[in-house]
Design a protein around this motif. Structure first.
Motif, PDB file in Angstrom:
ATOM      1  N   ASN A  27     -32.147 -29.994  -0.747  1.00  0.00           N
ATOM      2  CA  ASN A  27     -32.726 -31.070  -1.556  1.00  0.00           C
ATOM      3  C   ASN A  27     -34.148 -31.377  -1.092  1.00  0.00           C
ATOM      4  N   LEU A  28     -34.864 -30.359  -0.714  1.00  0.00           N
ATOM      5  CA  LEU A  28     -36.212 -30.551  -0.188  1.00  0.00           C
ATOM      6  C   LEU A  28     -37.185 -30.890  -1.302  1.00  0.00           C
ATOM      7  N   SER A  29     -38.256 -31.568  -0.916  1.00  0.00           N
ATOM      8  CA  SER A  29     -39.276 -31.971  -1.878  1.00  0.00           C
ATOM      9  C   SER A  29     -40.648 -31.795  -1.261  1.00  0.00           C
ATOM     10  N   GLY A  30     -41.666 -32.082  -2.039  1.00  0.00           N
ATOM     11  CA  GLY A  30     -43.018 -31.972  -1.534  1.00  0.00           C
ATOM     12  C   GLY A  30     -43.611 -30.606  -1.812  1.00  0.00           C
ATOM     13  N   CYS A  31     -44.678 -30.321  -1.101  1.00  0.00           N
ATOM     14  CA  CYS A  31     -45.440 -29.095  -1.334  1.00  0.00           C
ATOM     15  C   CYS A  31     -44.894 -27.925  -0.526  1.00  0.00           C
ATOM     16  N   LEU A  32     -44.981 -26.750  -1.143  1.00  0.00           N
ATOM     17  CA  LEU A  32     -44.666 -25.520  -0.420  1.00  0.00           C
ATOM     18  C   LEU A  32     -45.776 -25.237   0.589  1.00  0.00           C
ATOM     19  N   PRO A  33     -45.414 -24.823   1.819  1.00  0.00           N
ATOM     20  CA  PRO A  33     -46.456 -24.477   2.799  1.00  0.00           C
ATOM     21  C   PRO A  33     -47.287 -23.304   2.295  1.00  0.00           C
ATOM     22  N   ALA A  34     -48.598 -23.436   2.463  1.00  0.00           N
ATOM     23  CA  ALA A  34     -49.492 -22.382   1.969  1.00  0.00           C
ATOM     24  C   ALA A  34     -50.242 -21.690   3.095  1.00  0.00           C
ATOM     25  N   SER A  88     -27.117 -21.771   8.033  1.00  0.00           N
ATOM     26  CA  SER A  88     -26.926 -21.802   6.587  1.00  0.00           C
ATOM     27  C   SER A  88     -25.471 -22.065   6.198  1.00  0.00           C
ATOM     28  N   ASN A  89     -25.311 -22.527   4.940  1.00  0.00           N
ATOM     29  CA  ASN A  89     -23.999 -22.716   4.330  1.00  0.00           C
ATOM     30  C   ASN A  89     -23.093 -23.649   5.121  1.00  0.00           C
ATOM     31  N   ASN A  90     -23.634 -24.818   5.407  1.00  0.00           N
ATOM     32  CA  ASN A  90     -22.878 -25.900   6.013  1.00  0.00           C
ATOM     33  C   ASN A  90     -23.114 -27.156   5.163  1.00  0.00           C
ATOM     34  N   PHE A  91     -22.917 -28.330   5.728  1.00  0.00           N
ATOM     35  CA  PHE A  91     -23.151 -29.594   5.025  1.00  0.00           C
ATOM     36  C   PHE A  91     -24.142 -30.452   5.811  1.00  0.00           C
ATOM     37  N   LEU A  92     -25.106 -29.813   6.418  1.00  0.00           N
ATOM     38  CA  LEU A  92     -26.093 -30.516   7.231  1.00  0.00           C
ATOM     39  C   LEU A  92     -27.008 -31.349   6.345  1.00  0.00           C
ATOM     40  N   ASN A 128     -27.561 -26.026   2.524  1.00  0.00           N
ATOM     41  CA  ASN A 128     -27.164 -27.281   3.148  1.00  0.00           C
ATOM     42  C   ASN A 128     -27.556 -28.436   2.225  1.00  0.00           C
ATOM     43  N   LYS A 129     -27.684 -29.626   2.769  1.00  0.00           N
ATOM     44  CA  LYS A 129     -28.094 -30.809   1.993  1.00  0.00           C
ATOM     45  C   LYS A 129     -29.305 -31.463   2.637  1.00  0.00           C
ATOM     46  N   ASN A 179     -19.765 -22.617   8.052  1.00  0.00           N
ATOM     47  CA  ASN A 179     -18.720 -23.479   8.574  1.00  0.00           C
ATOM     48  C   ASN A 179     -18.718 -24.766   7.755  1.00  0.00           C
ATOM     49  N   MET A 180     -18.267 -25.867   8.331  1.00  0.00           N
ATOM     50  CA  MET A 180     -18.250 -27.165   7.650  1.00  0.00           C
ATOM     51  C   MET A 180     -18.980 -28.205   8.488  1.00  0.00           C
ATOM     52  N   LEU A 181     -20.040 -27.773   9.154  1.00  0.00           N
ATOM     53  CA  LEU A 181     -20.811 -28.662  10.022  1.00  0.00           C
ATOM     54  C   LEU A 181     -21.565 -29.683   9.194  1.00  0.00           C
ATOM     55  N   SER A 182     -21.692 -30.875   9.718  1.00  0.00           N
ATOM     56  CA  SER A 182     -22.348 -31.955   8.998  1.00  0.00           C
ATOM     57  C   SER A 182     -23.260 -32.727   9.943  1.00  0.00           C
ATOM     58  N   GLY A 183     -23.922 -33.742   9.381  1.00  0.00           N
ATOM     59  CA  GLY A 183     -24.828 -34.543  10.179  1.00  0.00           C
ATOM     60  C   GLY A 183     -26.218 -33.932  10.243  1.00  0.00           C
TER      61      GLY A 183
END
Length: 915
Positions: free
Chosen positions: A831-838, A780-784, A806-807, A758-762
């Motif tokens: 746009n996630l950052s940091g370490c991948l969960p192990a 998935s596939n929104n603008f969250l 998303n964002k 959809n076009m959900l945001s926020g």
């Protein structure tokens, strides 16, 4: 002497005059007036006694001659008062159980002091002032069944010390059996308290009443153990359908006078306390222990002393090993009923039927659901057989039916479904089984055509589904088969014109199942009849629907899905005021949904996979609807109308053109288990209140999933029952990257939310972490934007979580590692950052779950960041200052180490000289 005679004559005259004033031709005026008062109330409140047994009331002055009234010959006072309706329909009585359509004060019966019998059963009255019966000191028989006696068992009942029989069945009474006056009724022989809401444990004092012979506490909420002593005089003990637990006391079978024992449908465990060293009552005729948790071994040889045994029901005790070896013993009893369904039954029951061959009066036989091997037992169908009901369903029987088809006069119900039986139906089947009412041979390998002679039989329900029948269906099955109620021909290879072109159904035809065959064409024009259910899905129908379809007045369920039907849905659908289930999915319907002026009683509606358009009209706004599927159409408008679907459990609106925002009004739908509004044009933020929807199966879910059905009985309703129920095909919900079809028990496997594409945001509301019962969440596939809420770690049952496309930024919360049920997970392309969960489940997912996050990296040794394009390694565009620093320092150190080696080390100098 003359003086004495004159006084005697005077006394006689006075007595006569007194009788004339107090009574009217043998009936006392006061009692007659009371009877007329009662009669007028019954007529006012819907009991048409003018046409029933009390039509004689008011005719003549002598009420002692009225029906239901008996007077004492010596006093002229009423001694027996029977107000119950004649010819009571027990099915109707059970349906009306607990209903209260008028009020009756029992004080009115205090005007009948000589009463010995009072019967007001089946009046559906709210009974008040039980104390009004206290003056009836001679009352021996009291029947108040199928009324509504408010509260629990009145304590004042203990003052009716002459009572021998009391019947309070079907009064929806609550409370316990302790601290009641029942223990004072030392003359009591029969106590009927079935079909109420009594709770608590069973008091031993109740069983110890010195003259008690008959005790019925069935269909209540009683729990605990059964306190019983072998010295008591019980003749019949009925405790079925409670919550009794523990083991069955051995003293039960030692009761010297016991004839009838029913402990079925409880929570009883352990072994059945009959063995070689114990004896059962020689008077015992009926043993019903079905639907418990009994285990251990049960041998029929242990019943050798029960010489009068007629009925045995051990069904639905899956851990109970039932053995039928005779050891040279010939039973002295002759059973008429044997039910061993869902037991761990001796596999030689059919192949070596020594025990069954000793039972020459068997009428009801149920050996279903035991995985019994061997050939179809043709010896059960001989001329000598007396069977009325035979159920061999869900076993592993093989062989041909050809040897089974022998003349049987008594047989009424045959169920051999879910086996591996071959053969064909005989052409003269109606002559072989002249009294057959139920024939179920479904789920076998039976082939051939359907014989037209069936139309001359007495069969009411015929199930030939899931076989290999071919050819066309005789048209007489629809028009001239006057006994037939239900016809099931699903999942065969039958063909020809749908319904063979007939338009008028026979008068008793209630349901037709022709789904998943090869029928062609369109429905006949001018359809008529009282048909309630038509399932025609999965055929090759085409063209537009006849308008007459929408004017079948009794239609409750209609499925036309998965055909090639075209055109619009006719406005005549608005006249189907009984329609509860409608499935028109996977066709080519176009246009708008008719805007009905009245709301239809729909509970299940699916029109998915068509080309319908427009705004969903009030047609959908039924408060009773529990499953609604509008997916894969072209509907438009907003979703504000959805808030009125108060009973909705499944709401599927994906792949339409809905616009607007997700309103907080959607949170009113507290019965929701699945909602899919993906692939629309919805915008705005996700309401935080979504996290307050329970997304779990409600306690009263039997109300939540629609079905319609019909039940048949043969003889004993508890033995010869056969039910045919129709439920919708189900619905499709996408989770874990695949589409799954769910049916009635979907709440056991799935609860989910799909707001994807959809076009959900926020921001994602942190409150969504309160969805502890959710199993699938797809945003998935929104603008969250914003962070992944740490509260998602509370979704303890989640199996699929998709936040990709998303964002979202920030890190992946470590709390998500607690999601032990997670099978599918994706946060790709954010746009996630940091370490991948192990650790935890998150540590088991591959790079596809994290691709497209340039600043997300694995923090284990010899690892590279996750590339934007999803590939591992140092792809162009990757940047990490720490890596740059380490690389530069390593280069400098390596350079100076090389210079030192070449110019200072002797070996290095020799190498240089050689060069």
């Amino acid at each position: 002497m003359d003086y004495y005679l004159s006084w005697r004559c005077l006394l006689l005259v006075l007595c006569t005059l007194n009788s004339m004033f107090l009574s009217c031709s043998g009936c006392f005026l006061e009692q007659r007036a009371s009877l007329m008062d009662i009669s007028s109330r019954l007529i006012i409140f819907g009991h048409d006694y003018e046409n029933q047994m009390h039509s004689s009331w008011g005719v003549g002055d002598d009420c002692c001659s009225w029906k239901g009234i008996t007077c004492d010959n010596s006093t002229g006072l009423i001694s027996h008062l029977d107000l119950s309706p004649i010819d009571q329909d027990m099915d109707h009585m059970e349906e009306m159980e607990g209903e209260c359509i008028w009020h009756l004060s029992l004080t009115i019966f205090s005007l009948f002091p000589e009463l010995q019998l009072l019967n007001i059963s089946g009046l559906f009255a709210c009974l008040h002032n039980f104390e009004g019966l206290q003056g009836l000191s001679k009352l021996k028989y009291l029947d108040l069944s199928f009324n509504s006696l408010l509260g629990g068992i009145p304590g004042s009942v203990g003052k009716l010390v002459s009572l021998e029989v009391i019947n309070l069945n079907g009064n929806v009474m609550g409370g316990t059996l302790h601290s009641t006056g029942l223990r004072n009724l030392h003359n009591l022989r029969e106590l009927h308290l079935g079909s109420n809401e009594l709770s608590g444990s069973l008091p031993a004092s109740l069983f110890a009443l010195p003259r008690l012979e008959y005790l019925d506490l069935s269909d209540n909420l009683l729990h605990g153990h059964i306190p019983i002593n072998s010295s008591w005089n019980l003749r019949e003990l009925r405790l079925r359908s409670n919550k009794l637990s523990g083991s069955i006391p051995a003293s039960v079978f030692a009761l010297p006078c016991l004839e009838y024992l029913d402990l079925s449908d409880n929570l009883l465990q352990g072994y059945v306390p009959i063995n070689l060293s114990s004896k059962c009552s020689s008077l015992l005729q009926t043993i019903r222990l079905s639907k418990n948790k009994l285990s251990g071994k049960f041998s029929f040889f242990w019943l050798r002393n029960c010489v009068k045994l007629k009925q045995i029901d051990l069904s639905r005790n899956t851990d109970l090993v039932v053995q039928v070896e005779l050891h040279g013993w010939v039973p002295k009893f002759q059973l008429n009923t044997l039910r061993l369904s869902w037991c761990n039954l001796d596999k030689s029951m059919i192949t070596e039927p020594n025990f069954l061959r000793t039972q020459h009066h068997l009428r009801f036989l149920d050996l279903s659901n035991n995985n019994l091997p061997g050939n179809m037992p043709d010896w059960l169908f001989t001329n000598e057989a007396t069977l009325v009901y035979l159920n061999l369903a869900n076993n592993s029987l093989v062989g041909s039916l050809d040897r089974v088809w022998q003349h049987q006069t008594y047989l009424k119900q045959v169920n051999i479904s879910l086996n591996l039986v071959e053969g064909q139906l005989p052409a003269n089947i109606s002559l072989m089984f002249p009294n057959l009412t139920i024939l179920d041979v479904s789920h076998n390998i039976i082939s051939g055509t359907i014989p037209p002679s069936l139309c001359n039989s007495s069969i009411q329900l015929m199930d030939l589904s899931n076989n290999r029948f071919t050819g066309e269906v005789p048209s007489c099955l629809f028009t001239d088969f006057y006994a037939l109620n239900v016809l099931k021909l699903s999942n065969n290879s039958l063909g020809g014109k749908i319904l063979d072109g007939v338009s008028s159904f026979s008068g008793h035809l209630w349901a037709i199942y022709l789904d998943n065959n090869k029928f062609e064409g369109t429905l006949p024009r001018n359809l008529s009849g009282d048909i309630a259910l038509m399932d025609l899905h999965g055929n090759k129908m085409s063209g537009e629907l006849s308008t007459s379809l929408w004017f079948l007045p009794s239609l409750e369920a209609l499925s036309l899905s998965c055909n090639g039907l075209t055109g619009a849905i006719h406005p005549g659908i608005c006249t189907l005021t009984k329609l509860r289930i409608l499935d028109l999915s996977e066709n080519y319907f176009t246009g708008h949904i008719p805007n009905c002026s009245t709301v239809l009683p729909l509970e299940f509606l699916s029109v998915s996979g068509n080309s319908l358009s427009g705004f969903p009209s009030a047609f959908f706004f039924s408060s009773s609807i529990t499953a609604l599927d509008l997916s894969h159409n072209q509907f438009t408008g907003n979703l504000e109308w959805a808030q009125y679907l108060s009973q909705i459990s499944v709401l599927l609106l994906s792949r339409n053109k809905f616009v607007g925002q997700i309103s907080s009004n959607l949170c009113r739908l507290q019965r929701l288990s699945i909602i899919d509004i993906s692939h629309n044009i919805l915008s705005g933020s996700i309401p935080p209140c979504i996290g307050g929807i329970a997304l779990e199966d409600p306690d009263d879910y039997e109300y939540g999933w629609p079905s319609i059905g019909i039940t048949y009985s043969t003889g004993d309703y508890a033995v010869g029952m056969y039910s045919s129920h129709y439920e919708p095909q189900g619905f499709t919900f996408t989770t874990k990257g695949n589409s799954y079809t769910y049916g009635q028990n979907f709440f056991m496997w799935m609860s989910g939310i799909d707001f994807s594409s959809n076009m959900l945001s926020g921001d994602i509301p942190k409150e969504m972490g309160n969805l502890s019962h959710i199993k699938s969440l797809n945003l998935s596939n929104n603008f969250l934007t914003g962070l992944i809420p740490t509260t998602f770690g509370n979704m303890s049952e989640i199996e699929s979580l998709d936040l990709s496309g998303n964002k979202l930024d920030g890190t992946i919360p470590w709390q998500l590692t607690r999601l032990s049920s997670l099978e599918v997970f994706s946060v790709a392309y954010n746009n996630l950052s940091g370490c991948l969960p192990a650790t935890g489940q998150l540590g088991t997912f591959d790079v596809d779950s994290y691709r497209g996050n340039g600043n997300l990296r694995s923090c284990t040794s010899s690892s590279y960041p996750v590339a934007r394009n999803g590939t591992g390694g140092n792809a162009r565009g990757d940047s990490d200052p720490i890596i740059y620093v380490v690389t530069a320092v390593s280069f400098v150190l390596a350079f100076w180490a090389t210079i030192t080696f070449v110019f200072c080390h002797p070996f290095g100098q020799r190498v240089i000289l050689k060069l």
